[in-house]
Design a protein around this motif. Structure first.
Motif, short mmCIF file in Angstrom:
data_model
loop_
_atom_site.label_atom_id
_atom_site.label_comp_id
_atom_site.label_asym_id
_atom_site.label_seq_id
_atom_site.Cartn_x
_atom_site.Cartn_y
_atom_site.Cartn_z
N ASP A 46 0.84 -1.42 0.01
CA ASP A 46 0.00 -0.05 0.06
C ASP A 46 0.98 1.32 0.11
OD1 ASP A 46 -2.14 1.75 0.14
OD2 ASP A 46 -2.53 1.23 2.44
N VAL A 47 1.80 1.40 -1.12
CA VAL A 47 2.31 2.65 -0.93
C VAL A 47 2.19 3.57 -2.23
CG1 VAL A 47 4.45 1.41 0.01
CG2 VAL A 47 4.15 1.35 -2.54
N GLU A 48 1.01 3.55 -2.75
CA GLU A 48 0.66 4.44 -3.67
C GLU A 48 0.40 5.78 -2.96
OE1 GLU A 48 -1.98 0.86 -5.70
OE2 GLU A 48 -2.78 2.26 -4.40
N ILE B 195 8.25 12.30 -9.70
CA ILE B 195 9.26 11.40 -9.34
C ILE B 195 8.80 10.51 -7.94
CG2 ILE B 195 11.67 11.09 -8.60
CD1 ILE B 195 12.11 13.69 -10.09
N ASP B 196 8.45 9.20 -8.33
CA ASP B 196 7.81 8.48 -7.06
C ASP B 196 8.56 6.96 -7.20
OD1 ASP B 196 6.41 7.78 -4.85
OD2 ASP B 196 4.50 7.58 -5.95
N ALA B 197 10.02 6.99 -7.33
CA ALA B 197 10.54 5.82 -7.69
C ALA B 197 11.31 5.24 -6.35
CB ALA B 197 11.43 5.71 -8.66
N ASP B 198 12.56 4.69 -6.50
CA ASP B 198 13.16 4.43 -5.36
C ASP B 198 13.89 5.53 -4.78
OD1 ASP B 198 15.08 3.73 -7.77
OD2 ASP B 198 16.35 4.34 -6.33
N LYS B 199 13.85 5.66 -3.36
CA LYS B 199 14.26 6.86 -2.82
C LYS B 199 15.64 7.24 -2.84
CE LYS B 199 10.09 6.37 -2.26
NZ LYS B 199 9.27 6.83 -3.63
N PRO B 200 16.63 6.30 -2.71
CA PRO B 200 18.12 6.83 -3.12
C PRO B 200 18.19 7.28 -4.28
CG PRO B 200 17.90 4.45 -2.14
CD PRO B 200 16.54 4.93 -2.59
N VAL C 19 8.39 15.87 -6.36
CA VAL C 19 8.81 14.60 -5.74
C VAL C 19 8.16 13.98 -4.82
CG1 VAL C 19 11.11 13.45 -5.10
CG2 VAL C 19 11.05 15.56 -6.53
N ASP C 20 7.61 12.64 -4.64
CA ASP C 20 7.23 12.33 -3.50
C ASP C 20 8.23 11.67 -2.46
OD1 ASP C 20 4.81 11.57 -2.16
OD2 ASP C 20 4.90 9.30 -2.85
N ASN C 21 7.83 11.71 -1.34
CA ASN C 21 8.31 11.02 -0.11
C ASN C 21 9.64 11.53 0.16
OD1 ASN C 21 7.32 8.28 -2.17
ND2 ASN C 21 6.39 8.70 0.14
N VAL C 22 9.78 13.03 0.31
CA VAL C 22 10.82 13.47 0.60
C VAL C 22 11.04 14.13 2.15
CG1 VAL C 22 11.19 14.64 -1.62
CG2 VAL C 22 9.82 15.76 0.10
#
Ligand code: DHB
Ligand code: MG
Length: 222
Positions: free
Chosen positions: A38-40, A138-143, A164-167
């Motif tokens: 559930d990471v959408e 941008i919502d891919a692998d965080k590194p 950019v997501d998840n910053v």
């Protein structure tokens, strides 16, 4: 303030502002049934991406990290009939799941799915002469955040928007370097933006049904 309250507020505003039984929500449920995590983005965040795309009048969108196609569909629904969205995903199962949802949502004519590692696909796009894109998500692998941002910038024009997501990563953004590769990615993105004269950016912290995180929003200058 608690997760419970953030979820309750998302539920209250979501019922009023975001239709609950859309194709998109069905796709999200189908992804859970298929075993995808559930990471959408949340419905509220998906709608934010949709509104940003409309506000900007974007006709071309690049998405790095398709995952289940949920954000892809929110973005594609904001495009005009002759719009175009290219979305990149390295996970073959994710890409297949996304393709089914995008097709079912009647959006396949707007979406060009590319399957492969973003750092392989992005140079191919550049070689094809793809872009410039009006908006990039941008919502891919965080590194990979800083490198993906560099590519988004290379495929942009003055006025392009990059999201950019998840910053914020539950606040771990302020942890010391070397604690977690995702945190290092988000920190390196911020260091890069601070030193990049071609973009003007902000980071907005978010809370909601999916916890505490945030978006970086950037506009490309001259
Ligand atoms: C994860 C990835 C995401 O893009 C997200 O929005 C939340 C979590 C993850 O991989 O854990
Ligand atoms: Mg994300």
């Amino acid at each position: 303030m608690s997760q419970e309250q953030w979820t309750a507020v998302d539920s209250y505003t979501g019922k009023l502002l975001i239709p609950q039984d859309t194709t998109l929500e069905r796709a999200s449920r189908a992804s859970r049934e298929a075993g995808l995590p559930d990471v959408e983005v949340s419905p509220h965040q998906g709608k934010l991406l949709h509104l940003l795309t409309r506000i900007h009048g974007a006709r071309t969108v690049l998405e790095i990290g398709t995952f289940s196609g949920y954000s892809t569909m929110w973005l594609a629904r904001a495009l005009p009939a002759d719009g175009k969205l290219i979305t990149i995903e390295s996970g073959i199962l994710f890409a297949k799941e996304a393709a089914a949802h995008i097709e079912e949502a009647g959006l396949a004519h707007l979406v060009d799915q590319r399957v492969g590692k973003a750092l392989d696909v992005l140079p191919q796009l550049a070689a094809e002469g793809a872009g410039p894109f009006d908006l990039c998500f941008i919502d891919a692998d965080k590194p990979g955040m800083p490198e993906y941002f560099r590519w988004a910038l290379a495929l942009s024009r003055p006025g392009s928007v990059i999201v950019v997501d998840n910053v914020v990563l539950g606040g771990s953004l302020v942890d010391s370097a070397g604690t977690d590769p995702a945190v290092d990615g988000a920190r390196a993105l911020h260091d890069m933006l601070a030193a990049e004269p071609r973009v003007s950016a902000t980071t907005v912290q978010t809370v909601g049904a999916k916890g505490y995180d945030g978006f970086t929003l950037a506009v490309v200058g001259e």
